[in-house]
Design a protein around this motif. Sequence first.
Motif, PDB file in Angstrom:
ATOM      1  N   LEU A 175       0.807  -1.222   0.000  1.00 31.39           N
ATOM      2  CA  LEU A 175       0.000   0.000   0.000  1.00 31.39           C
ATOM      3  C   LEU A 175       0.838   1.269   0.000  1.00 31.39           C
ATOM      4  O   LEU A 175       0.312   2.361  -0.194  1.00 31.39           O
ATOM      5  CB  LEU A 175      -0.948   0.011   1.205  1.00 31.39           C
ATOM      6  N   ALA A 176       2.153   1.132   0.209  1.00 31.87           N
ATOM      7  CA  ALA A 176       3.023   2.313   0.228  1.00 31.87           C
ATOM      8  C   ALA A 176       3.137   2.954  -1.146  1.00 31.87           C
ATOM      9  O   ALA A 176       3.538   4.118  -1.262  1.00 31.87           O
ATOM     10  CB  ALA A 176       4.403   1.935   0.753  1.00 31.87           C
ATOM     11  N   GLU A 177       2.780   2.218  -2.205  1.00 34.35           N
ATOM     12  CA  GLU A 177       2.859   2.757  -3.556  1.00 34.35           C
ATOM     13  C   GLU A 177       1.724   3.739  -3.855  1.00 34.35           C
ATOM     14  O   GLU A 177       1.791   4.483  -4.827  1.00 34.35           O
ATOM     15  CB  GLU A 177       2.825   1.606  -4.572  1.00 34.35           C
ATOM     16  N   ARG A 178       0.661   3.749  -3.051  1.00 33.65           N
ATOM     17  CA  ARG A 178      -0.482   4.604  -3.301  1.00 33.65           C
ATOM     18  C   ARG A 178      -0.265   6.007  -2.736  1.00 33.65           C
ATOM     19  O   ARG A 178       0.530   6.205  -1.816  1.00 33.65           O
ATOM     20  CB  ARG A 178      -1.738   4.007  -2.674  1.00 33.65           C
ATOM     21  N   ASP A 179      -1.008   6.966  -3.252  1.00 28.56           N
ATOM     22  CA  ASP A 179      -0.969   8.327  -2.715  1.00 28.56           C
ATOM     23  C   ASP A 179      -1.822   8.432  -1.457  1.00 28.56           C
ATOM     24  O   ASP A 179      -1.471   9.161  -0.526  1.00 28.56           O
ATOM     25  CB  ASP A 179      -1.467   9.333  -3.765  1.00 28.56           C
ATOM     26  N   THR A 180      -2.955   7.750  -1.439  1.00 29.23           N
ATOM     27  CA  THR A 180      -3.847   7.697  -0.275  1.00 29.23           C
ATOM     28  C   THR A 180      -4.342   6.270  -0.106  1.00 29.23           C
ATOM     29  O   THR A 180      -4.229   5.444  -1.032  1.00 29.23           O
ATOM     30  CB  THR A 180      -5.068   8.638  -0.451  1.00 29.23           C
ATOM     31  N   VAL A 181      -4.887   5.982   1.073  1.00 28.14           N
ATOM     32  CA  VAL A 181      -5.395   4.643   1.382  1.00 28.14           C
ATOM     33  C   VAL A 181      -6.787   4.795   1.978  1.00 28.14           C
ATOM     34  O   VAL A 181      -7.014   5.677   2.817  1.00 28.14           O
ATOM     35  CB  VAL A 181      -4.470   3.909   2.381  1.00 28.14           C
ATOM     36  N   THR A 182      -7.720   3.949   1.573  1.00 32.07           N
ATOM     37  CA  THR A 182      -9.054   3.992   2.159  1.00 32.07           C
ATOM     38  C   THR A 182      -9.064   3.251   3.492  1.00 32.07           C
ATOM     39  O   THR A 182      -8.215   2.386   3.762  1.00 32.07           O
ATOM     40  CB  THR A 182     -10.096   3.350   1.232  1.00 32.07           C
ATOM     41  N   TRP A 183     -10.048   3.578   4.323  1.00 39.49           N
ATOM     42  CA  TRP A 183     -10.186   2.878   5.598  1.00 39.49           C
ATOM     43  C   TRP A 183     -10.469   1.397   5.375  1.00 39.49           C
ATOM     44  O   TRP A 183     -10.017   0.548   6.162  1.00 39.49           O
ATOM     45  CB  TRP A 183     -11.305   3.523   6.429  1.00 39.49           C
ATOM     46  N   ALA A 184     -11.204   1.077   4.332  1.00 37.13           N
ATOM     47  CA  ALA A 184     -11.505  -0.328   4.046  1.00 37.13           C
ATOM     48  C   ALA A 184     -10.227  -1.106   3.752  1.00 37.13           C
ATOM     49  O   ALA A 184     -10.038  -2.230   4.239  1.00 37.13           O
ATOM     50  CB  ALA A 184     -12.477  -0.420   2.862  1.00 37.13           C
ATOM     51  N   ASP A 185      -9.324  -0.524   2.957  1.00 35.36           N
ATOM     52  CA  ASP A 185      -8.052  -1.193   2.670  1.00 35.36           C
ATOM     53  C   ASP A 185      -7.188  -1.288   3.924  1.00 35.36           C
ATOM     54  O   ASP A 185      -6.503  -2.298   4.143  1.00 35.36           O
ATOM     55  CB  ASP A 185      -7.299  -0.444   1.571  1.00 35.36           C
ATOM     56  N   ALA A 186      -7.211  -0.239   4.736  1.00 35.75           N
ATOM     57  CA  ALA A 186      -6.427  -0.264   5.971  1.00 35.75           C
ATOM     58  C   ALA A 186      -6.911  -1.365   6.912  1.00 35.75           C
ATOM     59  O   ALA A 186      -6.105  -2.053   7.555  1.00 35.75           O
ATOM     60  CB  ALA A 186      -6.498   1.095   6.661  1.00 35.75           C
ATOM     61  N   ALA A 187      -8.233  -1.542   6.986  1.00 38.22           N
ATOM     62  CA  ALA A 187      -8.784  -2.571   7.874  1.00 38.22           C
ATOM     63  C   ALA A 187      -8.372  -3.966   7.449  1.00 38.22           C
ATOM     64  O   ALA A 187      -8.341  -4.903   8.273  1.00 38.22           O
ATOM     65  CB  ALA A 187     -10.305  -2.457   7.917  1.00 38.22           C
ATOM     66  N   GLY A 188      -8.046  -4.146   6.179  1.00 38.51           N
ATOM     67  CA  GLY A 188      -7.632  -5.454   5.688  1.00 38.51           C
ATOM     68  C   GLY A 188      -6.165  -5.759   5.900  1.00 38.51           C
ATOM     69  O   GLY A 188      -5.713  -6.873   5.600  1.00 38.51           O
TER      70      GLY A 188
END
Length: 305
Positions: A175-188
């Motif tokens: 996920l470090a390649e993204r500019d932002t992260v959604t809460w749904a992705d973070a929860a996973g």
Amino acid sequence: MLARHLHFFVALAREKHFARAAQACNITQSTLSAAIRKLEEDLQVPLVVRSQRYLGLTVEGEHLLAWARQILIDYDSLREDLSGLRAGLRGVLRLGVVPAAMGAVGLLTVRFRQFHPEAGIEIRSLSSREIQRALDNFEIEAGLTYLENEPLERVRRVPLYREGYVLAMRADHPLAERDTVTWADAAGCTLCLLSEDMQNRRILDGLAASLDLRLMPAVTSNSFLGICAHLRQGGFASIVPHTFRHLFGGTDDLAMRDLVEPAYRQSVGLVLSERDPLPSMAAALFRIVLDADYDMTFVDLCEPA
């Protein structure tokens, strides 16, 4: 009634043992006992449950304990205030800080030292509930904590900044390649979070629940140092306040990405006793945070991007 007699009485209530209290006060046990008896004679009430050993305070003793703490704080503040008129503020400013605000506390303390270079500062990492208790017991002069979520009682509040949240991970995390992260992705992610006794964790859990998500950390800690140790090992991610960029922004092997959908904010600020006048240390800190120029400095450094 002498202030030192009240000091001995508070020490006895704290130590719950005559010999230990006497040692803490650098007096003999007989001197301590005589001071307690003198207080009882002056007030004409029993203060300590009498026995061969300390069994506790009477109802009257519990009432005196609350008054004694306040009287001693006022007495010390008076001495500091009078001394400060001659030689500048001295003594120690005691701050209780929730772990999530540790990334910003230096903005307060450095400014305080600029104005009061002879004063010391003691920072304690406390939960919001411990800050409430410490303020009520006159163990700290001020706290840095959340203002809106589970607000403290019997305090005056000064908002300082609004806390945002980022996903922290090693730079080689997918996920470090993204500019932002959604809460749904973070929860996973395989998460390492603060333990549930910390308000920051309760805020995150509440926000996740409002999004029909559940945070299930593999590792919990009551210290962000424990969390950072796991981030360094790789494989873990953590949701941390955006102010931690101020601490780790120049660290190449860690990545921090803003959490979005939603971009949530939580108010953080200073809490002090609602008593008037404030103790000298608390009053000095209060004057600093109310300064307009300083307020803008805090916003510039702590407001989320």
